[in-house]
Design an enzyme around this catalytic site. Structure first.
Site, PDB file in Angstrom:
ATOM      1  N   CYS A   1      47.012  37.422  40.521  1.00 21.57           N
ATOM      2  CA  CYS A   1      48.178  36.561  40.980  1.00 21.57           C
ATOM      3  C   CYS A   1      48.202  36.730  42.660  1.00 21.57           C
ATOM      4  CB  CYS A   1      49.501  37.093  40.649  1.00 21.57           C
ATOM      5  SG  CYS A   1      49.841  39.145  40.891  1.00 21.57           S
TER       6      CYS A   1
ATOM      7  N   ASP B   1      42.554  40.349  33.459  1.00 25.92           N
ATOM      8  CA  ASP B   1      43.648  40.080  34.282  1.00 25.92           C
ATOM      9  C   ASP B   1      43.545  41.500  35.279  1.00 25.92           C
ATOM     10  OD1 ASP B   1      46.115  39.632  35.416  1.00 25.92           O
ATOM     11  OD2 ASP B   1      47.405  40.169  33.541  1.00 25.92           O
TER      12      ASP B   1
END
Length: 77
Positions: free
Chosen positions: A61, A8
């Site tokens: 993101c 991530d």
């Protein structure tokens, strides 16, 4: 080695503009280039942690191609 690794990665967060409408004014092209370079290094390191036949999951993101499609394309090349 691990069977699976989830990366991530830190990113520009442009995919969260709806919740954070100030992002277009707080992130510069230089920020995106710097983050893309960091992501590349993290991907290379994470790949070394996955056993042959294992799974590496990369997530951000960001909507920026430098942090998404282009990043993965360069990694796979």
């Amino acid at each position: 080695p691990f069977d699976a690794v989830l990366l991530d990665a830190p990113c520009s967060a442009t995919g969260t503009i709806r919740r954070h409408p100030d992002i277009p004014w707080t992130k510069s092209e230089a920020d995106i280039r710097s983050l893309a370079a960091l992501q590349s290094r993290l991907l290379d390191h994470a790949a070394g942690l996955v056993r042959p036949g294992g799974r590496l999951v990369y997530c951000v993101c960001s909507l920026e191609p430098e942090e998404g499609e282009e990043q993965i394309g360069a990694f796979l090349a």
